[in-house]
Design an enzyme around this catalytic site. Sequence first.
Site, PDB file in Angstrom:
ATOM      1  N   ILE A  76       0.831  -1.204   0.000  1.00  0.00           N
ATOM      2  CA  ILE A  76       0.000   0.000   0.000  1.00  0.00           C
ATOM      3  C   ILE A  76       0.863   1.252   0.000  1.00  0.00           C
ATOM      4  O   ILE A  76       0.534   2.241  -0.647  1.00  0.00           O
ATOM      5  CB  ILE A  76      -0.943   0.006   1.230  1.00  0.00           C
ATOM      6  CG1 ILE A  76      -1.788  -1.279   1.252  1.00  0.00           C
ATOM      7  CG2 ILE A  76      -1.843   1.234   1.195  1.00  0.00           C
ATOM      8  CD1 ILE A  76      -2.639  -1.482   0.023  1.00  0.00           C
ATOM      9  N   CYS A 135       8.860   1.181   7.826  1.00  0.00           N
ATOM     10  CA  CYS A 135       8.852   1.966   6.593  1.00  0.00           C
ATOM     11  C   CYS A 135      10.269   2.108   6.039  1.00  0.00           C
ATOM     12  O   CYS A 135      11.166   2.568   6.734  1.00  0.00           O
ATOM     13  CB  CYS A 135       8.265   3.346   6.860  1.00  0.00           C
ATOM     14  SG  CYS A 135       8.369   4.438   5.432  1.00  0.00           S
TER      15      CYS A 135
END
Length: 313
Positions: A76, A135
């Site tokens: 995503i 991340c």
Amino acid sequence: MGAHGGVDLRVELGGITLRNPVLVCSGTFGNGREMAAWMDVKELGGVMTKAVTLAPCAGNPPPRVWETPSGMLNAIGLENKGLERFLAEDLPWLNAMQVPVWVNVAGFTREEYVEVSREVSRSGLASALELNISCPNVKKGGLHFSAEKGEAARLVSEVKEVSEIPVYVKLSPNTGDIAGFAGAMVRAGADGISLINTIPAMAVDVETARPRLGNVTGGLSGPAVHPVAVRMVWEVAQAVDVPIIGMGGIWSWMDAAEMLMVGADAVAVGTLNFRDPAAALGVVEGLASFMLRKGYRRVGDMVDLVHRGRDMP
């Protein structure tokens, strides 16, 4: 109020009281409002929000999701509306549900993590933060916080300085020393640990010889990762003395009980929410029936049974 057929499902995680030990994972439940048409959000143990970054984020190019035979690949890319709109639109709605909320905090720089954490804490509308340190798009040449224990510990320490609510750290399984990594986060000030995040993976369309995901690689979740998650929760539970929220391929109440028995204090349902938005409530009911059948009066009676069993004569 947490009582089901004579068993008490309530759990307390470092001062946060949950009506039951079943939460929903970040990124699999939107920010709650999206799922409210299909289930009663108030009946959950807690909600872990979709990742929030300082500025709106468009995310990765499509396709972003690919279903595998035993799980799901996703890339995503932290798509979200940004902190300002999250604080104005979503967090007040969740707070009105009177369900404990863990806000999943992400960023592209260390400063962004700290700023988002500070503002969420100041809002007074969240129960805790969940730092998403997986991340890859951060400063210092794409350094992964999840792979650099010292960098991650420094981030936790800085966030703790600006937060007045508990700080949980969501760990990546992409490490050879999950217990050591968790221990470093706790020494840096983490109030709790959630694990595991998805496992880096890839799928290819053999007809076109092209990756299934627009980002080429993604994160694997679902039943395929569950045994990995159980092992990692088991290892971390022996290394730290803070609340642990176990997640990774929980597909039934039995998977949830397994997580609790290896040391998780609570669990979170993730990919299963895409199949059945009310699945977490089914897990709650299943756990309650199991506890009644086994004679467990409290959730704590199940927690860490595997470790305690090893010491029994």
